[in-house]
Design an enzyme around this catalytic site. Structure first.
Site, short mmCIF file in Angstrom:
data_model
loop_
_atom_site.label_atom_id
_atom_site.label_comp_id
_atom_site.label_asym_id
_atom_site.label_seq_id
_atom_site.Cartn_x
_atom_site.Cartn_y
_atom_site.Cartn_z
N GLN A 133 0.82 -1.23 0.00
CA GLN A 133 0.00 0.00 0.00
C GLN A 133 0.84 1.26 0.00
O GLN A 133 0.60 2.19 -0.75
CB GLN A 133 -0.83 0.06 1.28
CG GLN A 133 -1.96 -0.87 1.38
CD GLN A 133 -2.83 -0.45 2.53
OE1 GLN A 133 -3.85 0.20 2.31
NE2 GLN A 133 -2.46 -0.80 3.75
N ALA B 190 7.04 -5.33 4.97
CA ALA B 190 6.82 -5.72 6.37
C ALA B 190 5.92 -6.94 6.44
O ALA B 190 5.16 -7.23 5.50
CB ALA B 190 6.15 -4.56 7.13
N THR C 151 5.80 1.39 13.53
CA THR C 151 4.38 1.35 13.87
C THR C 151 4.05 1.98 15.22
O THR C 151 4.90 2.01 16.12
CB THR C 151 3.92 -0.13 13.87
OG1 THR C 151 2.59 -0.20 14.37
CG2 THR C 151 4.78 -0.99 14.76
N ASP C 152 2.82 2.43 15.34
CA ASP C 152 2.28 2.91 16.62
C ASP C 152 2.21 1.77 17.65
O ASP C 152 2.11 2.02 18.85
CB ASP C 152 0.89 3.52 16.41
CG ASP C 152 -0.08 2.64 15.63
OD1 ASP C 152 0.38 1.66 14.99
OD2 ASP C 152 -1.28 2.92 15.65
N TYR D 165 4.15 -9.19 16.84
CA TYR D 165 4.33 -8.23 15.74
C TYR D 165 4.99 -6.97 16.26
O TYR D 165 5.97 -6.47 15.69
CB TYR D 165 2.96 -7.90 15.11
CG TYR D 165 2.97 -6.65 14.25
CD1 TYR D 165 3.45 -6.68 12.94
CD2 TYR D 165 2.50 -5.43 14.75
CE1 TYR D 165 3.48 -5.53 12.16
CE2 TYR D 165 2.52 -4.28 13.97
CZ TYR D 165 3.00 -4.34 12.69
OH TYR D 165 3.03 -3.21 11.92
N LYS E 88 8.64 -5.30 15.24
CA LYS E 88 8.80 -3.97 14.64
C LYS E 88 9.75 -3.11 15.49
O LYS E 88 10.57 -2.36 14.95
CB LYS E 88 7.45 -3.27 14.48
CG LYS E 88 6.53 -3.88 13.43
CD LYS E 88 7.05 -3.79 11.99
CE LYS E 88 7.03 -2.40 11.43
NZ LYS E 88 7.46 -2.38 10.00
N1 NAP Z 1 -0.85 -1.33 7.31
C1 NAP Z 1 -0.93 -0.73 8.49
O1 NAP Z 1 -2.02 -0.55 9.04
C2 NAP Z 1 0.32 -0.24 9.18
C3 NAP Z 1 0.23 0.34 10.45
C4 NAP Z 1 1.40 0.81 11.08
C5 NAP Z 1 2.61 0.68 10.44
N2 NAP Z 1 2.66 0.09 9.22
C6 NAP Z 1 3.97 -0.04 8.57
O2 NAP Z 1 3.97 0.70 7.35
C7 NAP Z 1 4.79 0.04 6.38
C8 NAP Z 1 4.01 -0.15 5.09
O3 NAP Z 1 2.85 -0.96 5.36
P1 NAP Z 1 1.79 -1.31 4.21
O4 NAP Z 1 0.45 -1.06 4.76
O5 NAP Z 1 2.18 -0.68 2.92
O6 NAP Z 1 2.01 -2.88 4.13
P2 NAP Z 1 1.57 -3.91 2.99
O7 NAP Z 1 0.54 -3.31 2.09
O8 NAP Z 1 1.26 -5.19 3.70
O9 NAP Z 1 2.90 -4.08 2.14
C9 NAP Z 1 4.01 -4.74 2.66
C10 NAP Z 1 4.79 -5.30 1.49
O10 NAP Z 1 5.91 -6.00 2.01
C11 NAP Z 1 6.09 -7.17 1.21
N3 NAP Z 1 6.83 -8.20 1.93
C12 NAP Z 1 6.45 -8.90 3.03
N4 NAP Z 1 7.37 -9.79 3.36
C13 NAP Z 1 8.37 -9.67 2.45
C14 NAP Z 1 9.60 -10.33 2.26
N5 NAP Z 1 10.01 -11.34 3.06
N6 NAP Z 1 10.39 -9.96 1.23
C15 NAP Z 1 10.01 -8.97 0.39
N7 NAP Z 1 8.84 -8.30 0.51
C16 NAP Z 1 8.03 -8.66 1.54
C17 NAP Z 1 4.67 -7.62 0.94
O11 NAP Z 1 4.65 -8.53 -0.12
P3 NAP Z 1 3.52 -9.68 -0.16
O12 NAP Z 1 2.23 -8.94 -0.44
O13 NAP Z 1 3.99 -10.58 -1.23
O14 NAP Z 1 3.51 -10.30 1.22
C18 NAP Z 1 3.99 -6.29 0.65
O15 NAP Z 1 4.09 -5.94 -0.71
C19 NAP Z 1 5.26 -1.24 7.06
O16 NAP Z 1 6.52 -1.04 7.66
C20 NAP Z 1 4.25 -1.48 8.15
O17 NAP Z 1 4.74 -2.24 9.23
C21 NAP Z 1 1.55 -0.35 8.56
#
Ligand code: NAP
Length: 289
Positions: free
Chosen positions: A13, A62, A103-104, A127, A131
């Site tokens: 995302q 992540a 993350t929060d 999780y 993080k």
């Molecule tokens: N989403 C939330 O609500 C949230 C809240 C707080 C913080 N964050 C942080 O914000 C950041 C971005 O989150 P997001 O929402 O964009 O997450 P996301 O949509 O889940 O995207 C994460 C990406 O990481 C890839 N990934 C996972 N494991 C991997 C691996 N071993 N090697 C290579 N790629 C890998 C995933 O690929 P696959 O789809 O193939 O698994 C996915 O494309 C992250 O650091 C997350 O922890 C997110």
């Protein structure tokens, strides 16, 4: 200034928005998805990066399955902690800056107010621990990583991922006739991915380093957020407030994990858009998609 930027997690995302944002600013990009490289396979990372010779490495990849992580804490740790260590080591070797997202959930959410960068961390589950360990690894191997903590990310990229996001979940539930129950006693600061990507670019170009909070800017309960989503989408499902007590999940979650953007704004970064505007923008982008 044209920077060479490698983006891990570029199909996620946030990653898709980061790629759009940095490419619109004239940067040269290496967009990496899991199909190109699994970040837990440490041996492949440095040669891959060395061939591109980036100025900046952005890690938006992540393991985000908060509840599943309770059954497989090691898998979460490998992606969110050990892989960050590998990326930090590669950045040190190549003299590249690392931008890493956290993350929060590094907080326990008991303060009852928005968290600042000065607040002590206290993760509540596998999780969250993974993080926080990622942050520590980045700081252990690099002098000046930029660590951006965010909260409840939603972006149009979520339409194409299996995990989706909270808005997609709500819209999906609304298409059935069952009442929708959402917790009222958990507050976060939902964050619009395109807005976060734009602030990230500002931070990179301003040369900021250290820990920064970049949440959506509006503390809101998940129940109230669901209400806002349905109002904005002009949908009228039966929405009921519930509580953590009634709706147990495998992972413990911080009850109040909204993030204060005070430090970000003091550094001169553009404030986040109003939540109502961001949700409208998301729904419009969704309709176009
Ligand atoms: N989403 C939330 O609500 C949230 C809240 C707080 C913080 N964050 C942080 O914000 C950041 C971005 O989150 P997001 O929402 O964009 O997450 P996301 O949509 O889940 O995207 C994460 C990406 O990481 C890839 N990934 C996972 N494991 C991997 C691996 N071993 N090697 C290579 N790629 C890998 C995933 O690929 P696959 O789809 O193939 O698994 C996915 O494309 C992250 O650091 C997350 O922890 C997110």
């Amino acid at each position: 200034m044209s920077l060479r930027i490698a983006i891990f997690g570029s199909a996620g995302q946030l990653g898709v928005e980061l790629a759009k944002e940095f490419s619109s600013r004239g940067c040269e990009l290496l967009r990496l998805t899991r199909a190109h490289v699994d970040i837990t396979k440490s041996a492949g990372l440095e040669p891959l990066l060395a061939a591109f010779d980036p100025d900046v490495v952005i890690n938006a990849a992540a393991y985000n399955m908060v509840d599943v992580a309770e059954q497989e804490p090691q898998a979460a740790f490998e992606v969110n902690a050990l892989a960050v260590r590998s990326l930090a080591l590669a950045c040190r070797q190549l003299d590249a800056r690392l931008v890493h997202f956290s993350t929060d959930y590094v907080f326990d959410g008991l303060a009852g107010r928005s968290y600042t960068e000065m607040d002590p961390t206290h993760p509540l589950g596998a999780y969250a621990v993974s993080k926080l360990a990622g942050e520590l690894y980045a700081q252990a191997y690099l002098e000046n990583p930029l660590i951006i903590r965010t909260s409840g990310v939603y972006g149009p990229g979520g339409l194409r991922t299996a995990r989706g996001n909270f808005i997609e979940l709500m819209l999906r539930l609304a298409s059935s006739s069952n009442p929708i129950r959402v917790v009222e006693d958990h507050v976060a600061s939902p964050t619009y991915a395109p807005a976060l990507a734009a602030r990230t670019a500002e931070m990179v170009f301003a040369g900021l380093a250290g820990v920064f909070h970049a949440g959506g800017g509006t503390p809101i309960s998940w129940y109230e957020f669901a209400r806002l989503i349905f109002e904005s989408a002009d949908m009228h499902p039966e929405l009921r407030a519930t509580s953590e007590r009634e709706y147990r999940t495998a992972a413990r979650r911080p009850p109040y994990s909204a993030l204060s953007n005070g430090k970000l704004e003091k550094a001169g970064i553009t404030p986040m858009p109003a939540l109502t505007e961001a949700v409208k923008d998301y729904l419009a982008a969704r309709a176009r998609a």
